[in-house]
Design a protein around this motif. Structure first.
Motif, PDB file in Angstrom:
ATOM      1  N   MET A   1       0.911  -1.030  -0.222  1.00 43.92           N
ATOM      2  CA  MET A   1       0.031   0.040   0.051  1.00 43.92           C
ATOM      3  C   MET A   1       0.867   1.309   0.030  1.00 43.92           C
ATOM      4  O   MET A   1       1.745   1.459   0.888  1.00 43.92           O
ATOM      5  N   ILE A   2       0.690   2.040  -0.852  1.00 41.29           N
ATOM      6  CA  ILE A   2       1.331   3.379  -1.045  1.00 41.29           C
ATOM      7  C   ILE A   2       0.626   4.364  -0.090  1.00 41.29           C
ATOM      8  O   ILE A   2      -0.394   4.690  -0.157  1.00 41.29           O
ATOM      9  N   PRO A   3       1.358   4.901   0.863  1.00 43.34           N
ATOM     10  CA  PRO A   3       0.615   5.876   1.696  1.00 43.34           C
ATOM     11  C   PRO A   3       0.446   7.338   1.013  1.00 43.34           C
ATOM     12  O   PRO A   3       0.933   7.578  -0.112  1.00 43.34           O
ATOM     13  N   VAL A   4      -0.885   7.955   1.356  1.00 40.26           N
ATOM     14  CA  VAL A   4      -1.074   9.179   0.662  1.00 40.26           C
ATOM     15  C   VAL A   4       0.058  10.106   1.060  1.00 40.26           C
ATOM     16  O   VAL A   4       0.264  10.737  -0.165  1.00 40.26           O
ATOM     17  N   LEU A   5       0.778  10.111   2.061  1.00 33.53           N
ATOM     18  CA  LEU A   5       1.731  11.117   2.345  1.00 33.53           C
ATOM     19  C   LEU A   5       2.950  10.450   3.196  1.00 33.53           C
ATOM     20  O   LEU A   5       2.483   9.977   4.200  1.00 33.53           O
ATOM     21  N   ASP A   6       3.997  10.598   2.802  1.00 30.63           N
ATOM     22  CA  ASP A   6       5.478  10.319   3.669  1.00 30.63           C
ATOM     23  C   ASP A   6       6.049  11.354   3.653  1.00 30.63           C
ATOM     24  O   ASP A   6       6.780  11.872   2.892  1.00 30.63           O
ATOM     25  N   LEU A   7       6.269  11.801   5.140  1.00 29.84           N
ATOM     26  CA  LEU A   7       7.008  13.127   5.281  1.00 29.84           C
ATOM     27  C   LEU A   7       8.505  13.037   5.776  1.00 29.84           C
ATOM     28  O   LEU A   7       8.905  13.887   5.609  1.00 29.84           O
ATOM     29  N   ARG A   8       8.782  11.590   5.636  1.00 25.75           N
ATOM     30  CA  ARG A   8      10.059  11.304   5.989  1.00 25.75           C
ATOM     31  C   ARG A   8      11.107  11.860   5.197  1.00 25.75           C
ATOM     32  O   ARG A   8      12.269  12.394   5.587  1.00 25.75           O
ATOM     33  N   PRO A   9      11.023  11.537   3.847  1.00 25.35           N
ATOM     34  CA  PRO A   9      12.068  11.998   2.952  1.00 25.35           C
ATOM     35  C   PRO A   9      12.474  13.399   2.859  1.00 25.35           C
ATOM     36  O   PRO A   9      13.642  13.945   2.994  1.00 25.35           O
ATOM     37  N   GLU A  10      11.266  14.433   3.167  1.00 24.45           N
ATOM     38  CA  GLU A  10      11.662  15.845   3.143  1.00 24.45           C
ATOM     39  C   GLU A  10      12.084  16.134   4.330  1.00 24.45           C
ATOM     40  O   GLU A  10      13.113  17.189   4.462  1.00 24.45           O
ATOM     41  N   ILE A  11      11.958  15.437   5.513  1.00 27.02           N
ATOM     42  CA  ILE A  11      12.580  15.824   6.869  1.00 27.02           C
ATOM     43  C   ILE A  11      14.063  15.283   6.953  1.00 27.02           C
ATOM     44  O   ILE A  11      14.774  16.327   7.226  1.00 27.02           O
ATOM     45  N   GLU A  12      14.296  14.412   6.454  1.00 30.37           N
ATOM     46  CA  GLU A  12      15.731  13.940   6.053  1.00 30.37           C
ATOM     47  C   GLU A  12      16.487  14.870   5.368  1.00 30.37           C
ATOM     48  O   GLU A  12      17.863  15.219   5.380  1.00 30.37           O
ATOM     49  N   LEU A  13      16.033  15.264   4.562  1.00 31.01           N
ATOM     50  CA  LEU A  13      16.598  16.441   3.386  1.00 31.01           C
ATOM     51  C   LEU A  13      16.934  17.775   4.241  1.00 31.01           C
ATOM     52  O   LEU A  13      18.125  18.450   4.022  1.00 31.01           O
ATOM     53  N   MET A  14      15.991  18.186   5.139  1.00 34.81           N
ATOM     54  CA  MET A  14      16.290  19.368   6.033  1.00 34.81           C
ATOM     55  C   MET A  14      16.720  19.072   7.276  1.00 34.81           C
ATOM     56  O   MET A  14      16.629  20.350   7.968  1.00 34.81           O
ATOM     57  N   ARG A  15      17.031  17.781   7.670  1.00 38.24           N
ATOM     58  CA  ARG A  15      17.078  17.580   9.043  1.00 38.24           C
ATOM     59  C   ARG A  15      18.136  18.319  10.062  1.00 38.24           C
ATOM     60  O   ARG A  15      17.759  18.771  10.905  1.00 38.24           O
ATOM     61  N   LYS A  16      19.245  18.869   9.280  1.00 38.73           N
ATOM     62  CA  LYS A  16      20.095  19.770   9.856  1.00 38.73           C
ATOM     63  C   LYS A  16      19.843  21.015   9.953  1.00 38.73           C
ATOM     64  O   LYS A  16      19.978  21.543  11.294  1.00 38.73           O
ATOM     65  N   GLU A  17      19.051  21.610   9.355  1.00 40.32           N
ATOM     66  CA  GLU A  17      18.501  23.091   9.345  1.00 40.32           C
ATOM     67  C   GLU A  17      17.391  23.011  10.176  1.00 40.32           C
ATOM     68  O   GLU A  17      17.260  23.794  11.247  1.00 40.32           O
ATOM     69  N   LEU A  18      16.617  21.985  10.321  1.00 43.83           N
ATOM     70  CA  LEU A  18      15.279  21.752  11.440  1.00 43.83           C
ATOM     71  C   LEU A  18      15.939  21.668  12.565  1.00 43.83           C
ATOM     72  O   LEU A  18      15.600  22.195  13.713  1.00 43.83           O
ATOM     73  N   ASP A  19      16.998  20.856  13.062  1.00 39.43           N
ATOM     74  CA  ASP A  19      17.561  20.546  14.220  1.00 39.43           C
ATOM     75  C   ASP A  19      18.325  22.011  14.739  1.00 39.43           C
ATOM     76  O   ASP A  19      18.034  22.473  15.922  1.00 39.43           O
ATOM     77  N   LYS A  20      18.903  22.725  13.848  1.00 46.83           N
ATOM     78  CA  LYS A  20      19.455  24.009  14.140  1.00 46.83           C
ATOM     79  C   LYS A  20      18.451  25.099  14.589  1.00 46.83           C
ATOM     80  O   LYS A  20      18.494  25.673  15.657  1.00 46.83           O
ATOM     81  N   ALA A  21      17.129  25.009  13.876  1.00 47.36           N
ATOM     82  CA  ALA A  21      16.179  25.948  14.102  1.00 47.36           C
ATOM     83  C   ALA A  21      15.488  25.732  15.432  1.00 47.36           C
ATOM     84  O   ALA A  21      15.259  26.471  16.395  1.00 47.36           O
TER      85      ALA A  21
END
Length: 310
Positions: A1-21
């Protein structure tokens, strides 16, 4: 089953910037209306091309506050679409006004501008179009009707962050009366726009969040007052308002994501194009219309012509 939305890839892309914020806000210990809120409001306003951006705690509150700030209240009528999330009509009713439903265009599932004028009465004060699934509604015709009838326009942009109005409306003859709004981002065309930062949205936060955007100074002033218990100055409450401030943590994280929104919306368009190519020959399946310039595909929604969901 393909999920309607998977947020994990974009979170990983921005992980360092998100952690800093995140760390910055924690270290500053200013969690309510901290400096990141004002910074995010300024950056969002600049990106959207609008004069005022007022952060609130949800997309629903953004609708309610935008309506009230525009003077909509008890006994008024607001024309809107019945094919939308409950919050659209709910926000109108919360102000004491009455939602008046006008049917949709079957092609793009947005409100049908040809049916709006017949629904206008002496109590009508506003039109609330919804840019459903990320496809801009027929704003040129809606704004013309509003202007001719002295109505406010409050745009529900919960699903359309970053969508430019390119005048590719359903049944459009490409001869718009006003070309000045072409290319404007949804929410910046009417008197005010309401944005949602619910996690699944194109610009999604890490909890609830919303924003009122407007070029009208008076609407902006009222919205800022309404989001903090109806007070311009702390403890000097002028009207009944709301506890509807955008969290500083949400603002800080959304500032990071705002820097990626063009990339994310382009990716959604690329996926939509792939769907179109792969599903185009499927019998009984009706795809979103082409051309679809401006569509940011919060969802890629198909229709089944024979109603056979299997």
């Amino acid at each position: 089953m393909i999920p309607v939305l998977d947020l994990r890839p974009e979170i990983e892309l921005m992980r360092k910037e998100l952690d800093k914020a995140w760390d910055r806000v924690i270290d500053e210990t200013r969690y309510i209306m901290g400096p990141d809120v004002e910074a995010f409001e300024n950056e969002a306003a600049e990106w959207l091309g609008v004069k005022h951006a007022i952060g609130v705690n949800s997309g629903t509150d953004a609708l309610v506050i935008a309506l009230r700030a525009a003077g909509i209240g008890e006994g008024d009528e607001v024309i809107t679409t019945p094919f939308t999330f409950f919050a659209t009509a709910e926000s109108i009713a919360i102000t004491g006004a009455k939602p008046v439903f006008v049917d949709i265009e079957p092609e793009d599932m947005n409100i049908n501008p040809d049916l709006i004028e017949a629904a206008i009465t002496g109590n009508t004060k506003a039109i609330m179009p919804v840019h459903l699934y990320g496809k801009p509604a027929a704003m040129n015709r809606i704004m013309k009707i509003a202007s001719e009838n002295n109505l406010k326009v409050i745009e529900d942009c919960a699903q359309s962050f970053g969508a430019p109005y390119e005048a590719t409306c359903s049944s459009c003859n490409q001869h718009c009366d006003d070309q000045s709004i072409k290319g404007k981002i949804t929410g910046t065309i009417g008197d005010a726009g309401a944005l949602s930062f619910f996690p699944s949205k194109n610009l999604g936060g890490f909890g609830d969040g919303g924003m009122v955007i407007t070029n009208d100074d008076e609407i902006a002033d009222q919205a800022r007052m309404l989001r903090v218990h109806g007070a311009r100055k702390k403890y000097y409450n002028e009207v009944m308002g709301y506890n509807s401030r955008l969290d500083t943590l949400q603002a800080a994280l959304l500032r990071v994501k705002l820097g990626y929104i063009d990339q994310f919306n382009l990716a959604r368009r690329a996926v939509a194009q792939r769907y179109r190519e792969e599903l185009g020959d499927t019998e009984g399946l009706k795809l979103p219309p082409v051309p679809d310039d401006g569509h940011v595909y919060h969802q890629y929604t198909v229709q089944l012509e024979n109603a056979n969901r299997d």
